[in-house]
Structure formats: structure tokens, C-alpha cells
Enzyme design. Structure first.
Site, PDB file in Angstrom:
ATOM      1  NE  ARG A  59      48.293  41.321  -3.485  1.00 57.49           N
ATOM      2  CZ  ARG A  59      49.159  41.237  -2.488  1.00 57.49           C
ATOM      3  NH1 ARG A  59      49.611  42.336  -1.912  1.00 57.49           N
ATOM      4  NH2 ARG A  59      49.575  40.059  -2.053  1.00 57.49           N
ATOM      5  CG  HIS A  95      58.219  38.898   1.229  1.00 52.95           C
ATOM      6  ND1 HIS A  95      59.032  38.388   2.226  1.00 52.95           N
ATOM      7  CD2 HIS A  95      57.217  39.548   1.868  1.00 52.95           C
ATOM      8  CE1 HIS A  95      58.531  38.707   3.396  1.00 52.95           C
ATOM      9  NE2 HIS A  95      57.433  39.415   3.214  1.00 52.95           N
ATOM     10  CG  HIS A 152      59.904  43.048   4.163  1.00 48.79           C
ATOM     11  ND1 HIS A 152      59.014  43.421   3.179  1.00 48.79           N
ATOM     12  CD2 HIS A 152      59.192  42.209   4.971  1.00 48.79           C
ATOM     13  CE1 HIS A 152      57.845  42.866   3.377  1.00 48.79           C
ATOM     14  NE2 HIS A 152      57.920  42.113   4.467  1.00 48.79           N
ATOM     15  CG  ASP A 195      57.619  38.598   6.709  1.00 51.09           C
ATOM     16  OD1 ASP A 195      57.750  39.786   6.376  1.00 51.09           O
ATOM     17  OD2 ASP A 195      56.756  37.839   6.225  1.00 51.09           O
TER      18      ASP A 195
END
Ligand SMILES: C=C1C[C@]23C[C@@]1(O)CC[C@H]2[C@@]12CC[C@H](O)[C@@](C)(C(=O)O1)[C@H]2[C@@H]3C(=O)O
Ligand SMILES: O=C(O)CCC(=O)C(=O)O
Ligand SMILES: [Fe+2]
Length: 363
Positions: free
Chosen positions: A292, A282, A225, A227
Site C-alpha cells: 500500500r 485514525h 493517532h 494529525d
């Protein structure tokens, strides 16, 4: 290993590690301005080092985030379901997107943080205080970068972009993403990982590039996607996962560096700069051996703010690519579409496609 060759980086400006630019904010201002402008034009992405956000502010936020995600699922669910704010697990947005991620999405407005903290933490005052400190630090850093960009673009009002995120009514949001390792997730029933531990990197020997290493295929944590906001500041722990698209289906892994911030251009800044800066696509992969954690600040204008290409970015060769819209209008459209949708295309000015073709054929 991904080997990509997009537009070559001008070697005099950006110091690339691998392919992606790393910019040192403590260098001479004029140099920093040139580097940041170039990175936003070529990648819509850069890593920022020597950024000045105090270590303890980041460490406190990370500790609170891990403490939250370490809890049993029913405890975490008290802060959900996401409306879109709150705690979410595997479901992203309202249109069927899923990923191997659990998250907390917060508005950065202090009253909202205080209210939400009550369902998030057993010590809501401490939690909201730590979030406030972190959000203020990254908001100020975002404003500093936007001022640099305002200067670099030679805007008549170089502080104008920064004012949008500093505004008390700014619609900026803050997100904590937790990508459990395969060792800590328990196949479907949430991530009740409070009794498990990750492997050390020595134990795991895992090297993940473009999804996999050691014969294991990468699992999507947060799908592809861009942002929607103006500028994103993302910090993660030392675990690999974020990947940036450099076009033509090539994904470049961003080496994790807990002391740096990843800076990503969002759709609203692409529109404001008439496409001169590109909002970067990204995604985040999970790591089979290590959990993570990413802490992501999305700098946005107030809801009624008007987004339209700034006059300084409009030329005879490059007329306005986007029609004016408000941030409220854009945000609403965002939530009507899937994560991977190229939603900014819906706001292109009439005839802008033929203009783009002309620009390309002139180059
Ligand atoms: C699927 C969706 C989740 C999202 C809203 C959307 O409809 C499309 C964009 C998504 C995104 C990506 C960046 C941020 O993480 C986010 C908070 C945003 O503003 O847009 C999320 C939205 C979300 O998770 O609520
Ligand atoms: O966790 C990451 O590295 C990426 C998360 C992200 O892109 C987002 O929250 O919008
Ligand atoms: Fe993102």
C-alpha cells in the site's frame, strides 16, 4: 465486519457509503458547504470526489514514490535517517513508536524539497518538479476546503483559515508512506522488494476489515493517532488499510479509492473551531498480499501563527475550550510525545473540563 452507529448522519446532506461521508465537490456550493461542515463536526473525516486535482499529477507522484521505495535498502537510506524529515523505516518519531511502514517525510518549502531531492533521487530535478506539482495541487485543494469551512462557520474573514496554508512560510509537510506486503518485506532487514511482486486481488482474495481476513490478523502499519496540523489530504492506491475511529473502540475501514482524497481534521483546526470540528483518530493496517502507498499532505500554518478558538466559535454556552498557543509550541509538544498521545488536551483552558461537563448535561 464492523457495524457502528455513532451520531446518525443527517440523511439530507451527506451521502454515506457504508458509514463514512463521501462529498462531491462539483455539486452546488451551498450544498457542499453544508455537507463539509457536517462531516467535520460529526466525524472529522470525509472522502472527497470530483476534487479537480489532475490525474497525471497524482499518477506522476505515485510512480516516483514507488520507484523510490522499490530500491534496495542502502539506496533508500541515503535519504535518512529522519530528522524528522527524510527516509525512515519502521521507527516513527523519536519516542519509540514503530510500525510496518517505510516513509519519506518532506517539508513543502521548495528550497527544502530541492535540497532533499538530491539524496532521494538520481534525477533530483525531475523528482522535485513532480513533488512541487503535487504539493501545489493539494495545497490549493486544502485552501479551497478551508475557504468552504470559513464560509460554513460564517467567519468575518472567511478566507483567513485558507491564508494560513497558502502563506509562503506555512509549515505544511508531505509524507509518502509505503506499507510493504508480507510477500515483499524480508523480515527485519528493511524492504528490499525490488525483485518481488505483489499478488493480484484475485489471487489474494483478501478482504480486510478491522485488521484481518482469510484467517490472517492485521498488522499495524501506522498506529492510532490524530494529525497535529489543520487539515490532512490523504490519497492511497487501491489497497485497503486506512481506518477511522468513530469512538467507543470502533474502527471503520475506509474503502480505498485512488480517485478520491480522504480529508481529515487535525488538532489545530479542532482548537481553532473551539472543538466544533473534531480531529479524527485514525491508523493504517498493512495488507498481507498487496503493498500500500499513501501520499499525505498535512496543511499547517507558519510556525509563529497563533492558534486560539476563533471568536465566532465562542459562545456563552461554549466558552473557549483552549488556551492560545503558537503552531511552533504545538509542534514541539507533538514531538515530545508518543504517536497516540491526546496532545491537544495539554492546551485546554483552565475550567474547560467543567464547561464540557455542563455542555454535555445540557444536551
Ligand atoms: C511519534 C511521532 C511521529 C509524529 C511526531 C510524533 O511525536 C507524534 C505525531 C506524529 C505525526 C503524525 C502525523 C504526521 O505523520 C507527522 C509528520 C506529524 O506531524 O505528527 C507525524 C510525526 C512524524 O512522523 O514525524
Ligand atoms: O497511510 C495512511 O493511510 C495513514 C498515514 C497517516 O495517518 C499519517 O501519515 O499521518
Ligand atoms: Fe495521520
Amino acid at each position: 465486519m464492523v457495524v457502528a452507529s455513532p451520531t446518525p448522519v443527517r440523511p439530507d446532506l451527506i451521502r454515506p457509503t457504508g458509514l463514512l461521508p463521501v462529498i462531491d465537490l462539483s455539486r452546488r456550493r451551498s450544498h457542499v458547504i453544508d455537507c463539509i461542515v457536517q462531516a467535520c463536526e460529526e466525524f472529522g473525516f470525509f472522502k472527497l470526489v470530483n476534487h479537480g486535482v489532475p490525474r497525471h499529477v497524482v499518477a506522476n507522484m505515485e510512480a516516483e514514490a514507488f520507484a523510490f521505495f522499490r530500491q534496495p535498502e542502502p539506496e533508500k537510506r541515503r535519504a535518512g535517517p529522519p530528522d524528522p524529515l527524510g527516509y525512515g523505516c519502521r521507527n516513527i518519531g523519536f519516542n519509540g513508536d514503530t510500525g510496518e511502514v517505510e516513509y519519506l517525510l518532506l517539508h513543502t518549502n521548495q528550497a527544502s524539497i530541492n535540497q532533499r531531492s538530491k539524496t532521494i533521487s538520481k534525477d533530483p530535478k525531475k523528482f522535485s518538479c513532480i513533488v512541487r506539482e503535487y504539493v501545489e495541487a493539494v495545497r490549493d485543494l486544502t485552501a479551497e476546503i478551508l475557504e468552504i469551512l470559513g464560509e460554513g462557520l460564517r467567519l468575518k474573514d472567511p478566507q483567513g483559515l485558507a491564508r494560513l496554508v497558502k502563506d509562503g512560510e506555512s509549515d505544511s509537510v508531505f509524507r509518502l508512506n509505503h506499507y510493504p506486503s508480507l510477500l515483499t518485506s524480508n523480515n527485519g532487514e528493511g524492504n528490499n522488494n525490488n525483485n518481488s511482486r505483489d499478488m493480484s486481488s484475485e489471487e489474494s482474495g483478501y478482504c480486510c476489515v478491522n485488521g484481518g481476513g482469510g484467517g490472517l490478523k492485521g498488522v499495524i502499519g501506522f498506529g492510532e493517532h490524530s494529525d497535529p496540523q489543520m487539515l490532512t489530504l490523504l490519497r492511497s492506491n487501491e489497497v485497503l488499510g486506512l481506518q477511522v475511529s468513530v469512538g467507543e473502540g470502533l474502527w471503520v475501514p475506509v474503502s480505498p479509492d485512488p480517485d478520491s482524497f480522504c480529508v481529515l481534521v487535525g488538532d489545530a483546526l479542532q482548537a481553532l473551531t473551539n472543538g466544533r470540528f473534531v480531529s479524527v483518530r485514525h491508523r493504517a493496517m498493512t495488507n498481507p498480499y498487496k503493498s500500500r502507498l499513501s501520499m499525505v499532505y498535512f496543511g499547517a500554518p507558519p510556525l509563529p501563527a497563533r492558534i486560539a478558538p476563533l471568536p465566532e466559535t465562542i459562545t456563552a454556552q461554549r466558552p473557549s475550550l483552549y488556551r492560545p498557543f503558537t503552531w511552533a509550541e504545538y509542534k514541539k509538544t507533538t514531538y515530545l510525545h508518543r504517536l497516540s498521545h491526546s496532545r491537544l488536551d495539554l492546551f485546554r483552558a483552565r475550567n474547560s473540563l467543567s464547561t464540557t461537563r455542563k455542555i454535555i448535561s445540557l444536551n
